[in-house]
Design an enzyme around this catalytic site. Structure first.
Site, short mmCIF file in Angstrom:
data_model
loop_
_atom_site.label_atom_id
_atom_site.label_comp_id
_atom_site.label_asym_id
_atom_site.label_seq_id
_atom_site.Cartn_x
_atom_site.Cartn_y
_atom_site.Cartn_z
N TYR A 2 0.82 -1.21 0.00
CA TYR A 2 0.00 0.00 0.00
C TYR A 2 0.86 1.26 0.00
O TYR A 2 1.67 1.45 0.91
CB TYR A 2 -0.93 0.01 1.21
CG TYR A 2 -1.97 -1.08 1.15
CD1 TYR A 2 -3.16 -0.86 0.46
CD2 TYR A 2 -1.75 -2.32 1.72
CE1 TYR A 2 -4.12 -1.85 0.37
CE2 TYR A 2 -2.70 -3.32 1.63
CZ TYR A 2 -3.88 -3.09 0.96
OH TYR A 2 -4.81 -4.08 0.86
N CYS B 194 10.23 1.34 14.72
CA CYS B 194 11.10 0.27 14.20
C CYS B 194 11.67 0.53 12.80
O CYS B 194 12.88 0.64 12.65
CB CYS B 194 10.37 -1.06 14.22
SG CYS B 194 10.06 -1.63 15.90
P1 NAI Z 1 10.03 1.24 24.63
O1 NAI Z 1 10.79 2.48 24.49
O2 NAI Z 1 8.53 1.25 24.52
O3 NAI Z 1 10.37 0.55 26.04
C1 NAI Z 1 11.64 0.37 26.55
C2 NAI Z 1 11.53 0.32 28.08
O4 NAI Z 1 12.79 -0.07 28.63
C3 NAI Z 1 11.18 1.66 28.71
O5 NAI Z 1 10.05 1.51 29.56
C4 NAI Z 1 12.44 2.02 29.52
O6 NAI Z 1 12.14 2.74 30.71
C5 NAI Z 1 12.99 0.65 29.83
N1 NAI Z 1 14.41 0.60 30.17
C6 NAI Z 1 15.45 1.25 29.61
N2 NAI Z 1 16.62 0.89 30.18
C7 NAI Z 1 16.32 -0.01 31.14
C8 NAI Z 1 17.10 -0.78 32.06
N3 NAI Z 1 18.43 -0.69 32.10
N4 NAI Z 1 16.45 -1.61 32.91
C9 NAI Z 1 15.12 -1.73 32.87
N5 NAI Z 1 14.33 -1.05 32.00
C10 NAI Z 1 14.92 -0.20 31.15
O7 NAI Z 1 10.64 0.22 23.57
P2 NAI Z 1 9.89 -0.88 22.67
O8 NAI Z 1 9.11 -0.25 21.60
O9 NAI Z 1 9.24 -1.87 23.56
O10 NAI Z 1 11.15 -1.58 21.98
C11 NAI Z 1 12.08 -2.36 22.71
C12 NAI Z 1 12.97 -3.07 21.71
O11 NAI Z 1 12.21 -3.98 20.93
C13 NAI Z 1 13.67 -2.14 20.72
O12 NAI Z 1 14.93 -2.65 20.43
C14 NAI Z 1 12.78 -2.25 19.50
O13 NAI Z 1 13.47 -2.00 18.31
C15 NAI Z 1 12.36 -3.69 19.55
N6 NAI Z 1 11.09 -3.98 18.89
C16 NAI Z 1 10.04 -3.12 19.00
C17 NAI Z 1 8.84 -3.41 18.40
C18 NAI Z 1 7.69 -2.46 18.51
O14 NAI Z 1 6.73 -2.66 17.78
N7 NAI Z 1 7.73 -1.48 19.37
C19 NAI Z 1 8.65 -4.63 17.62
C20 NAI Z 1 9.80 -5.50 17.60
C21 NAI Z 1 10.98 -5.16 18.20
#
Ligand code: NAI
Length: 440
Positions: free
Chosen positions: A257, A266
């Protein structure tokens, strides 16, 4: 099993809740105290269909708990999932500071063998860096303890994250020990109802698989966006072309699309990180570079259409904008095309009145500094007196609006549709000046 999930964002929270729902005991750690406090009260910091009930059910069953206590969280799980953010650094490469901080915390407090699972999207070689970080801290402590490192990238999609995690198309496990693979098989066994979907490979291949998947999907989008631009110039209709090529089973209909450009947490960052990795190795990925450049351009497409219609100086103009989240069924606005459209229009003096079914709170935070933007609680209220409606996100509620009401509310009946939601002929019959992306 006893499992710790580090990071309670979109991925960590869904992972923790789904693992708990399969009967595991899960402790979720986050360094963000406000987030943990909220989760402990049963409130979910993000919008994700089905997640709230899932979290509440498992908290009530005492299988899921939330903590800020790093030491307790390391002691808790024999398996430690790292699901923290990996945002882009200044040069576009993935910033690994949170991943490595989590790894060092494990090394600092562990007292028995741990399987450390990288679920965050991380560049090739990160598993080695995680291993080195843990080993370094253990050496500082003067202790020798065994641990394994596994790469288990996540493929869930925001908006259907729970469904995706519960019924994955594949589970990628990169590992270098049979013991760790056996642990991952135990964890993921219940998620594979019909057949074995777990693919075991080396760590580097697993890490690269995630980037390759996102780059391929982004490529399809940028390709279609470029094709849509060409269709417009040639007087062809991209919708016919899309159906014509999608019928070819080698191509298929998914991700064909054209639209307002890809956003989200991502694709943009992962494409950039892959480009940096390849550049570092002296193997520039020309296709992926072009995918990124095309997307940067495409995010300006809607604003360009508005400028073509109303002129370079947009002062005195007001635009209604439907859809702020980067895609439907999420409140995530990271890298959302809406931000680009709003920025371009307001820089040229226009006012924007925007509505989104769930991202209003997020938008309030992100757009607080732009006094040319107002947020309307109702999709029709956003239209009052506007020179045109711009549709950026394809939420279901925008698919069949009351067009008479839309026309009455707008000052001029102009619609720029960044998601090709309507039939151009129908809209013209209804008296609209309607422009989609690549439509005739
Ligand atoms: P996010 O930013 O929503 O959440 C990350 C969390 O980790 C935050 O709540 C933060 O406070 C916490 N955090 C940071 N450092 C920390 C530590 N040392 N100890 C404990 N907690 C800590 O990130 P999201 O979107 O969940 O992405 C996480 C990973 O997964 C990234 O690498 C992303 O690329 C990957 N990913 C994300 C997807 C998505 O749809 N959001 C899908 C597939 C992979």
């Amino acid at each position: 099993m006893k499992i710790t999930v580090i990071g309670t964002g979109y991925v960590g929270l869904v992972t923790g809740a789904c693992l708990a729902d399969m009967g595991n005991n899960v402790m979720c750690l986050d360094v963000d105290e406000a987030k943990v406090a909220m989760l402990r009260e049963g409130r979910i910091p993000i919008y994700e269909p089905g997640l709230e009930e899932l979290v509440q059910r498992n908290v009530e069953a005492s299988r899921l708990q939330f903590t800020n206590d790093i030491e307790a969280s390391v002691a808790f799980g024999d398996v430690q999932f790292i699901a923290v953010g990996t945002p882009p650094g200044e040069d576009g490469s993935a910033d690994l500071q949170y991943v490595l901080a989590a790894a060092r915390n494990i090394g600092r407090h562990m007292a028995n063998r741990k399987v450390i699972v990288d679920k965050s999207t991380v560049p090739v070689g990160t598993a080695d860096n995680v291993r080195a970080a843990v080993a370094e801290v253990l050496a500082e402590r003067g202790v020798e303890l065994p641990f394994g490192v596994v790469s288990n990238p996540e493929f869930l999609k925001e908006g259907s994250a729970v469904k995706d995690f519960m019924g994955p198309e594949r589970i990628i496990v990169g590992a270098d020990s049979d013991e760790d693979v056996a642990v991952m098989r135990r964890i993921y066994g219940p998620f594979q109802r019909t057949h074995d979907r777990l693919m075991v490979m080396d760590l580097r291949s697993a890490e690269l698989t995630k980037y390759a998947a996102n780059a391929m999907l982004a490529t399809r989008i940028s390709f279609m966006n470029e094709m849509a631009g060409l269709a417009e110039a040639l007087g062809a209709d991209i919708e016919h072309v899309r159906r014509g090529i999608g019928a070819d089973s080698r191509i298929g209909y998914h991700f064909l699309y054209p639209g307002a450009g890809y956003g989200g947490s991502c694709f943009p960052k992962d494409v950039q990180a892959l480009i940096r990795t390849a550049d570092e190795f002296g193997l520039p990925m020309r296709v992926v570079h072009a995918v990124e450049a095309t997307n940067v351009e495409q995010k300006r497409a809607l604003a360009r259409k508005a400028i073509a219609r109303f002129g370079e100086d947009l002062s005195g103009r007001t635009f209604a904008l439907w859809g702020l989240a980067f895609k439907p069924n999420t409140d995530d606005m990271r890298e959302a095309p809406s931000l680009e459209v709003i920025d371009e229009l307001t820089r040229r003096g226009a006012r924007v009145c925007a509505h989104d079914p769930v991202a209003m709170h997020e938008a309030g935070k992100l757009l607080a500094g732009n006094d040319r933007v107002t947020l309307a609680d109702d999709m029709y209220a956003a239209l009052e007196g506007a020179d045109a409606l711009i549709i950026v996100t394809e939420w279901k509620v925008f698919r069949a609006p009351d067009f008479e009401r839309v026309k009455r509310a707008l000052k001029t009946p102009v619609i720029f549709d960044g998601r090709n939601l309507y039939d151009p002929a129908d809209l013209r019959d209804l008296g609209f000046d309607y422009e989609g992306i690549g439509r005739r």
